[in-house]
Design a protein around this motif. Structure first.
Motif, mmCIF file in Angstrom:
data_model
loop_
_atom_site.group_PDB
_atom_site.id
_atom_site.type_symbol
_atom_site.label_atom_id
_atom_site.label_comp_id
_atom_site.label_asym_id
_atom_site.label_seq_id
_atom_site.Cartn_x
_atom_site.Cartn_y
_atom_site.Cartn_z
ATOM 1 N N GLU A 132 59.378 -16.966 -5.089
ATOM 2 C CA GLU A 132 60.724 -17.035 -4.538
ATOM 3 C C GLU A 132 60.840 -18.230 -3.576
ATOM 4 O OE1 GLU A 132 63.179 -15.116 -5.406
ATOM 5 O OE2 GLU A 132 62.078 -13.619 -6.586
ATOM 6 N N PRO A 133 61.993 -18.888 -3.500
ATOM 7 C CA PRO A 133 62.163 -20.059 -2.633
ATOM 8 C C PRO A 133 62.433 -19.672 -1.180
ATOM 9 C CG PRO A 133 64.189 -19.657 -3.820
ATOM 10 C CD PRO A 133 63.196 -18.638 -4.336
ATOM 11 N N THR A 134 61.471 -19.005 -0.570
ATOM 12 C CA THR A 134 61.613 -18.580 0.818
ATOM 13 C C THR A 134 60.845 -19.522 1.735
ATOM 14 O OG1 THR A 134 59.702 -17.113 0.607
ATOM 15 C CG2 THR A 134 61.881 -16.158 0.185
ATOM 16 N N MET A 135 61.089 -19.400 3.027
ATOM 17 C CA MET A 135 60.461 -20.265 4.022
ATOM 18 C C MET A 135 59.823 -19.396 5.103
ATOM 19 S SD MET A 135 60.043 -23.547 4.600
ATOM 20 C CE MET A 135 61.363 -24.218 3.584
ATOM 21 N N ALA A 136 58.499 -19.294 5.080
ATOM 22 C CA ALA A 136 57.776 -18.477 6.058
ATOM 23 C C ALA A 136 57.432 -19.337 7.262
ATOM 24 C CB ALA A 136 56.506 -17.905 5.425
ATOM 25 N N VAL A 137 58.234 -19.263 8.290
ATOM 26 C CA VAL A 137 58.091 -20.138 9.447
ATOM 27 C C VAL A 137 57.076 -19.563 10.430
ATOM 28 C CG1 VAL A 137 59.272 -21.240 11.380
ATOM 29 C CG2 VAL A 137 60.438 -20.994 9.172
ATOM 30 N N VAL A 159 65.240 -22.137 12.620
ATOM 31 C CA VAL A 159 64.500 -23.131 11.859
ATOM 32 C C VAL A 159 64.408 -22.720 10.389
ATOM 33 C CG1 VAL A 159 62.207 -24.149 11.506
ATOM 34 C CG2 VAL A 159 63.185 -24.032 13.812
ATOM 35 N N GLU A 160 64.108 -21.440 10.143
ATOM 36 C CA GLU A 160 64.024 -20.952 8.763
ATOM 37 C C GLU A 160 65.336 -21.187 8.010
ATOM 38 O OE1 GLU A 160 64.020 -16.750 6.338
ATOM 39 O OE2 GLU A 160 63.024 -16.780 8.289
ATOM 40 N N ASP A 161 66.436 -20.786 8.623
ATOM 41 C CA ASP A 161 67.732 -20.903 7.950
ATOM 42 C C ASP A 161 68.073 -22.367 7.664
ATOM 43 O OD1 ASP A 161 68.014 -18.174 8.006
ATOM 44 O OD2 ASP A 161 69.336 -18.141 9.752
#
Length: 217
Positions: A132-137, A159-161
């Motif tokens: 999935e194109p998620t961002m684990a900050v 930052v994630e958003d």
């Protein structure tokens, strides 16, 4: 920072590491989930040293439950906060067995409902296990995003958003791995290695020229 500069940053990071992935060692979505839970406030290396022997004897929720909390604790006692982590892992395994048939849910809400699983952990599992194109900050990505000007924000969620919104779609799936690696090995917290940085000329860190003159200890 404009769109073209962001694209160039990710193109260079991709060229340096074409197939990035987590440094945690795992063979299944379940093993990844447990490794990420254990990695909180611990290094990936220390987690891998513990999970290698652990997963050799217990690589499913049911097998972990058979070990029991004491048995699990004996495998992970070299990891920081192992007592609370053992409780969370056991509780997570119980929930996986009773609510999900022993499988890892591919759903953020269900993942975040598991004990010891927050938004960052859910993002790692969704991205690394399921694509999935998620961002684990984490702390590395938060630092890199703010220092470089890539996606500045006052808190992790901001930052994630912004990273999810501003990262070109072609790079979004692997973006958080590139940024973690960049923060871990180049854009260091105390003494960034600006002299060895592949995106030096694109970075908006105002002190980059000063740090480019010296290498960290």
């Amino acid at each position: 920072m404009n769109r073209d500069k962001r694209r160039e940053i990710f193109e260079r990071l991709r060229d340096a590491t074409p197939a990035p992935t987590t440094e945690l060692q795992y063979q299944s979505p379940f093993e990844l989930l447990i490794a990420v839970i254990l990695s909180a406030q611990a290094t990936d290396r220390s987690v891998n040293k513990a999970t290698g022997p652990l997963f050799a004897v217990a690589d499913t929720p049911g097998a972990i439950l058979e070990l029991g909390e004491d048995g699990l604790r004996s495998h992970i006692r070299t990891i920081g906060l192992f007592n609370s982590k053992a409780r969370n892992v056991i509780a997570t395994c119980e929930a996986l067995v009773s609510q999900h048939g022993g499988e890892i849910p591919r759903d953020r809400k269900a993942l975040e409902a598991l004990p010891g699983v927050g938004r960052k952990t859910a993002n790692v599992v969704l991205n690394t296990a399921f694509g999935e194109p998620t961002m684990a900050v984490d702390t590395h990505i938060y630092r890199v995003a703010n220092r470089t000007g890539l996606a500045p924000g006052k808190n992790v969620r901001e930052v994630e958003d912004r990273l999810v919104r501003w990262t070109p779609k072609a790079f979004l799936r692997d973006a958080h791995h590139w940024l973690i690696l960049h923060g871990r090995y180049t854009c260091l917290a105390r003494k960034p290695r600006c002299g060895a940085c592949p995106i030096f000329d694109l970075c908006e860190f105002r002190d980059r020229h000063r740090y480019a003159e010296t290498e960290p200890d």
